[in-house]
Design a protein around this motif. Structure first.
Motif: not given
Length: 214
Positions: A73-83
């Motif tokens: 998790k990076s800031g407000e960007k979740t793992r699902l967002n990144q994926a």
């Protein structure tokens, strides 16, 4: 769109009157209902929607895997967002007239942990897949008790199977017995690894296609 603090009724999701309540990146937000339009989408808009739909349909069944092992998790960007961002950019390709998934670019886990060394997969009679690899414990941050994760997908039937953390890096092998309805189907698979404390993950490796033997 506006954020709001929890009032006497607490946060809510869904439509109330002319607004919609939702939780977006950990914040309670309110947004107005979209205006209805009869405007026909442009070709670019249509293609973008189809690209997004292709990625969503493929990734949604394995969201629990992505949400646990894809990056951090990076800031407000979740793992699902990144994926989702990654697969939209790298794994969804256009083959006229449709968008399709490039299975060689699919990633079920992502991170800086060293991956498994020289993994291979073979189909074994009885609906089994046999995975093997070389123990590279001690390479960088790789440890013997790092846990292996596998996702299996049958494109023709849209079927998924996951095997999570039942083998370790030093174990060198993992056998999976698929449900009988996979028999005869060609499957794609991906193998990754995660630290025992789940603080780091390796970027998964695509294993290519094999046909499940009855």
């Amino acid at each position: 769109m506006a954020t709001y603090n929890k009032g006497i009724l607490g946060p809510f999701t869904g439509k109330v009157g002319t607004v919609v309540g939702a939780n977006w990146r950990g914040k309670d937000v309110l947004r107005s209902l979209p205006k209805k339009t009869k405007r026909t989408p442009s070709e670019t808009q249509r293609l973008q929607r189809e690209r997004f739909l292709t990625a969503t349909e493929f990734l949604t069944p394995i969201n629990p895997v992505l949400g646990k092992y894809f990056g951090a998790k990076s800031g407000e960007k979740t793992r699902l967002n990144q994926a989702m961002s990654y697969h939209l950019k790298e794994a969804v390709v256009f083959q006229d007239p449709d968008f399709v998934i490039d299975y060689t670019k699919v990633t079920i886990s992502k991170g800086d942990l060293p991956g498994l060394q020289n993994p291979e997969v073979v189909a074994i009679a009885g609906g089994k897949l046999g995975f093997t690899w070389e123990d590279n414990s001690g390479q960088g941050e790789a440890k013997a008790d790092d846990a292996v994760i596998v996702v299996v997908y049958a494109p023709a039937a849209g079927l998924y199977y996951t095997q999570l953390e039942t083998a370790t890096r030093s174990g060198n092998t993992l056998g999976i017995t698929l449900p009988a309805f996979f028999n005869g189907l060609e499957v794609q698979s991906w193998i990754g690894v995660t630290a025992a404390d789940h603080k780091s993950n390796a970027t998964s490796i695509p294993m290519g296609a094999v046909t499940v033997l009855a």
